[in-house]
Design an enzyme around this catalytic site. Structure first.
Site, PDB file in Angstrom:
ATOM      1  N   SER A   3       0.872  -1.155  -0.001  1.00 21.65           N
ATOM      2  CA  SER A   3      -0.751   0.055  -0.163  1.00 21.65           C
ATOM      3  C   SER A   3       0.839   1.364  -0.084  1.00 21.65           C
ATOM      4  O   SER A   3       2.319   1.193   0.135  1.00 21.65           O
ATOM      5  CB  SER A   3      -0.558  -0.442   0.999  1.00 21.65           C
ATOM      6  N   LEU A   4       0.258   2.326   0.063  1.00 27.77           N
ATOM      7  CA  LEU A   4       0.292   3.577  -0.241  1.00 27.77           C
ATOM      8  C   LEU A   4       1.298   4.586   1.495  1.00 27.77           C
ATOM      9  O   LEU A   4      -0.026   3.850   2.419  1.00 27.77           O
ATOM     10  CB  LEU A   4       0.368   4.488  -0.971  1.00 27.77           C
ATOM     11  N   GLU A  34      -0.380  11.538 -10.151  1.00 28.80           N
ATOM     12  CA  GLU A  34      -2.203  10.959 -10.411  1.00 28.80           C
ATOM     13  C   GLU A  34      -2.878  11.391  -9.433  1.00 28.80           C
ATOM     14  O   GLU A  34      -2.703  11.404  -7.945  1.00 28.80           O
ATOM     15  CB  GLU A  34      -1.692   9.859 -10.454  1.00 28.80           C
ATOM     16  N   LYS A  36      -5.769  10.460  -7.220  1.00 29.55           N
ATOM     17  CA  LYS A  36      -5.866   8.966  -5.751  1.00 29.55           C
ATOM     18  C   LYS A  36      -7.304   8.174  -6.363  1.00 29.55           C
ATOM     19  O   LYS A  36      -8.671   8.825  -5.960  1.00 29.55           O
ATOM     20  CB  LYS A  36      -5.486   8.521  -5.143  1.00 29.55           C
ATOM     21  N   ASP A  38     -11.240   6.362  -6.309  1.00 30.70           N
ATOM     22  CA  ASP A  38     -11.415   5.491  -4.865  1.00 30.70           C
ATOM     23  C   ASP A  38     -11.951   4.464  -5.255  1.00 30.70           C
ATOM     24  O   ASP A  38     -13.276   5.306  -5.178  1.00 30.70           O
ATOM     25  CB  ASP A  38     -12.500   6.671  -3.948  1.00 30.70           C
ATOM     26  N   ARG A  57      -7.086  -7.057  -4.430  1.00 26.05           N
ATOM     27  CA  ARG A  57      -6.156  -6.677  -3.578  1.00 26.05           C
ATOM     28  C   ARG A  57      -6.002  -7.820  -2.276  1.00 26.05           C
ATOM     29  O   ARG A  57      -5.163  -8.446  -1.459  1.00 26.05           O
ATOM     30  CB  ARG A  57      -5.531  -5.568  -3.303  1.00 26.05           C
ATOM     31  N   GLU A  94      -7.011   0.503 -10.279  1.00 24.74           N
ATOM     32  CA  GLU A  94      -8.739   1.031  -9.815  1.00 24.74           C
ATOM     33  C   GLU A  94      -9.545   0.282 -10.520  1.00 24.74           C
ATOM     34  O   GLU A  94     -10.286   1.591 -11.576  1.00 24.74           O
ATOM     35  CB  GLU A  94      -7.515   2.491  -8.666  1.00 24.74           C
ATOM     36  N   TYR A 146      -3.001   2.452 -13.364  1.00 25.29           N
ATOM     37  CA  TYR A 146      -1.304   3.617 -12.814  1.00 25.29           C
ATOM     38  C   TYR A 146      -0.073   2.069 -12.856  1.00 25.29           C
ATOM     39  O   TYR A 146       1.056   3.445 -11.918  1.00 25.29           O
ATOM     40  CB  TYR A 146      -2.074   3.995 -11.405  1.00 25.29           C
ATOM     41  N   LYS A 209       4.414   9.949  -6.819  1.00 28.56           N
ATOM     42  CA  LYS A 209       5.550   9.088  -7.508  1.00 28.56           C
ATOM     43  C   LYS A 209       7.344   9.487  -7.827  1.00 28.56           C
ATOM     44  O   LYS A 209       6.789   9.746  -8.354  1.00 28.56           O
ATOM     45  CB  LYS A 209       5.290   7.821  -7.984  1.00 28.56           C
ATOM     46  N   LYS A 233      -4.021  13.336   1.195  1.00 25.21           N
ATOM     47  CA  LYS A 233      -5.192  12.450   0.928  1.00 25.21           C
ATOM     48  C   LYS A 233      -5.927  13.639   1.103  1.00 25.21           C
ATOM     49  O   LYS A 233      -5.470  14.759   2.055  1.00 25.21           O
ATOM     50  CB  LYS A 233      -5.775  11.529   2.470  1.00 25.21           C
ATOM     51  N   CYS A 327     -46.099   5.390  13.163  1.00 20.76           N
ATOM     52  CA  CYS A 327     -45.240   5.740  11.716  1.00 20.76           C
ATOM     53  C   CYS A 327     -46.199   7.425  11.381  1.00 20.76           C
ATOM     54  O   CYS A 327     -47.413   7.777  11.796  1.00 20.76           O
ATOM     55  CB  CYS A 327     -46.300   5.122  10.935  1.00 20.76           C
ATOM     56  N   CYS A 330     -49.825   7.149   9.662  1.00 20.62           N
ATOM     57  CA  CYS A 330     -50.540   6.991   9.939  1.00 20.62           C
ATOM     58  C   CYS A 330     -50.700   5.947  10.941  1.00 20.62           C
ATOM     59  O   CYS A 330     -51.946   5.905  10.741  1.00 20.62           O
ATOM     60  CB  CYS A 330     -50.302   5.567   8.209  1.00 20.62           C
ATOM     61  N   CYS A 345     -42.921   0.470   9.589  1.00 23.19           N
ATOM     62  CA  CYS A 345     -44.007   0.259   9.805  1.00 23.19           C
ATOM     63  C   CYS A 345     -45.550  -0.732   9.070  1.00 23.19           C
ATOM     64  O   CYS A 345     -44.775  -0.605   7.954  1.00 23.19           O
ATOM     65  CB  CYS A 345     -44.955   1.690   9.051  1.00 23.19           C
ATOM     66  N   CYS A 351     -51.045   2.356   4.717  1.00 27.11           N
ATOM     67  CA  CYS A 351     -49.878   3.579   4.837  1.00 27.11           C
ATOM     68  C   CYS A 351     -49.446   4.603   3.584  1.00 27.11           C
ATOM     69  O   CYS A 351     -49.215   2.982   2.750  1.00 27.11           O
ATOM     70  CB  CYS A 351     -49.022   2.747   5.826  1.00 27.11           C
TER      71      CYS A 351
END
Ligand code: IVH
Length: 592
Positions: A3-4, A34, A36, A38, A57, A94, A146, A209, A233, A327, A330, A345, A351
């Site tokens: 990982s990083l 680059e 990142k 998600d 991974r 990713e 990447y 990098k 991040k 509720c 109702c 409910c 309802c």
């Protein structure tokens, strides 16, 4: 897969830069910055220019083989364009789900009573785990690559490697930059922090990098991560706001969701006025009081959330937020089943949001596709008590419709024509439309094909239900519950007498390719290379064979892939049932 290292501040990033230049004195250092992405990290192996396999991974040491699903990604070449690629290499990247697709999937999940995914990352990860690659293909995953790994790769810089990979056909993001100084790196980070909301997918930072491969080798690795790369991040954007009140929303399935009304606060490019509180436990955990100053965060999650309360600003005598017990629509007493976080409910018959929600679902394009039933029209029909449940749609008379102000002769006729036309809609859509919890359009299609008619489906027990593709314990239990309810049975009978389709028509039947497996009963277990298990089940059916769930003396073959169930293997040996592998099965199909 390593990982990083993460950093969150300028200071930490400067320290990383200091360490790098100290280890490589007297040389200029360039960085490639680059985005990142998600999503879910993936390693994809290629041999002789052809896709070999894709592994997630996982825990870094062992991941899952998700080849069949990764192959559905349109932007990923399965055969490389001509070029000077190495014989054998792995490319990492990713897998992501664009935000728009994520929102569509969640709408569909909410519609059938499933918990929505919290964010696109979870949704991509859930999609990769699906058994049915056809369903995965519909979800339109994407993949940014990447990094290249392999022996004696011919590159002197990371940027060169990316350029080459791009020329072989891989999707490499152009939103990257070779930076000649740390100031340029900071400029890249700041630029994308502002632009981030405009991207169609989520990122959670920037990866920096060292560009030169020789310098990367010089810097080497720690036990966990490379010394030549780091991620910066972005902090989840947070702000503080005031809790004005809490609303409670009632969904089609009766699920109650508390929603906080907030004083408006700008976050991540939008003005936030509401935040989800999920359920009662969340309110208790936050010890929320009305008028509290709360911290609101908009991170990977699309819907903002309240992460805490600023107790120093709590007003004296402020009232605790108390979860409701009745509720809001109702007034029925709410229930919370053991082991579930959500209140429901139970008044599903009367309802209003539940009644309207079911009609909306039933008439929607993917279900019965009855034009003219917009939200406002449905509201009106339900309020005037012309429709109390979906079966009433088929009992509507023209004079009823004309009694409503908004309809004239022509529009009333159009609506009735659309209702009439829906009687021809196929069984699989009817099965989706009647709104069995957890039965989405794909599962409905599989059930319709497997059982052929509503009567066979209704007669099936849990074991038989689980023999159908895509059906596990939860769906099986939900189907059984649905058909146990006399009200649902009455509704089905009413729809049936109105002329709706409750069995497969000849056109909907799976295409019979051959009769080669006629009279042969096959139990399939494990994972396979050339097709997914569901695809094989379909192939068996299409060739006249029968899929069975458990090995008995009557089983013709146990079709076993990698990780086939040990008890199935044992039983097959005990009963003398022949065990065949993928190659033998395909041979059998080809020759018999
Ligand atoms: S390079 C040795 N580049 O971030 C690790 N990773 O926190 C090399 N990620 O596991 C990874 N975008 O899943 C790299 N442009 C990018 C990335 C990226 C997202 C993810 C990746 C990795 C995690 C590390």
């Amino acid at each position: 897969m390593l990982s990083l290292g993460n950093t969150y501040s300028e200071e930490e990033l400067n320290e990383f830069h200091e360490r790098v230049i100290k280890s490589i004195p007297d040389e200029k250092v360039e960085y490639v910055c680059e985005l990142k992405f998600d999503g879910v990290a993936i390693g994809i192996q290629f041999e002789e220019g052809k896709f070999k396999r894709a592994i997630t991974r996982g825990d870094g040491i062992q991941g899952d083989d998700v080849s069949a699903n990764v192959k559905t990604i349109r932007s990923l070449p399965l055969r490389l364009k001509d070029g000077n690629y190495p014989d054998k290499f792995e490319i990492r990247g990713e897998i992501i789900l664009p935000r728009a697709t994520f929102e569509r999937i969640n709408e569909e999940r909410i519609d059938i009573g499933e918990t929505p995914f919290a964010n696109p990352r979870n949704s991509a990860s859930g999609t990769l785990k699906l058994q049915d690659s056809a369903e995965v293909a519909k979800r339109k995953l994407d993949c940014f690559l990447y990094a290249l790994y392999g022996e004696n790769l011919p590159f002197t810089s990371h940027e060169d490697a990316l350029k080459s990979a791009s020329s072989w056909g891989f999707k490499i993001s152009n939103d990257r930059k070779v930076c000649k100084s740390i100031d340029e790196v900071f400029a890249f980070i700041n630029f994308w922090e502002k632009k981030r909301p405009e991207l169609p997918f989520d990122i959670d930072g920037v990866v920096i990098k060292v560009n030169s491969i020789a310098q990367q080798n010089e810097l080497g690795f720690t036990a966990k991560s490379p010394r030549w790369a780091i991620s910066f991040k972005y902090k989840a954007e947070s702000g503080s706001s005031q809790l004005l009140s809490v609303d409670y929303q009632v969904g089609r399935t009766g699920a109650i969701t508390p929603v906080a009304n907030l004083s408006p606060v700008p976050l991540a490019g939008t003005i936030v006025k509401r935040a989800t509180l999920h359920n009662e436990d969340q309110i208790v955990k936050l010890d929320l009081h009305v008028d509290d100053t709360v911290f609101v965060e908009k991170g990977g999650e699309i819907i903002p959330k309240i992460t805490g309360v600023d107790l120093s600003k709590r007003k004296a005598n402020s009232k605790k937020v108390k979860f409701i017990h009745r509720c809001p629509e109702c007034n029925f007493e709410l229930v919370r089943k053991e082991g579930e976080a959500q209140h429901y409910c139970p008044n599903s018959l009367a309802c209003p949001p539940q009644v309207k929600g079911r009609i909306e679902h039933f008439t929607s394009r993917k279900a019965m596709n009855i034009d003219g039933f917009g939200t406002e029209t449905i509201d009106l029909f339900v309020e005037k008590k012309l429709i109390n449940n979906i079966a009433d749609i088929y009992k509507l008379r023209k004079e009823d419709i004309l009694s409503l102000d908004r309809f004239a002769d022509k529009s009333a006729s159009n609506l009735l024509d659309a209702v009439e036309a829906s009687k021809k809609v196929s069984f699989e859509k009817v099965l989706f439309a009647i709104g069995i919890r957890f039965v989405g359009d794909t599962v409905a299609k599989k059930l319709a094909r497997h059982f052929g008619s509503i009567d066979t489906l209704m007669a099936a027990d849990a074991t038989q239900l689980m023999e159908a593709p895509e059906v596990g314990q939860v769906i099986a239990a939900s189907i059984i519950d649905f058909f146990k309810d006399p009200i649902n049975l009455k509704m089905i009978e009413s729809l049936r007498s109105s002329g709706l389709q409750f069995q497969l028509s000849a056109e909907d039947m799976p295409v019979k390719v051959s009769e080669k497996l006629k009279g042969i009963s096959i139990v399939i277990s494990g994972t396979f290379e050339k097709h997914s298990r569901d695809e094989y089940k379909q192939i068996i059916e299409e060739n006249g064979g029968k899929n069975a769930s458990g090995v008995t003396r009557k089983t013709s073959f146990l079709f076993a892939g990698a990780d086939a169930g040990p008890s199935k293997l044992e039983k097959a040996k005990e009963y003398g049932v022949k065990i065949i592998d993928e190659e033998e099965f395909l041979k059998m199909l080809a020759s018999s």
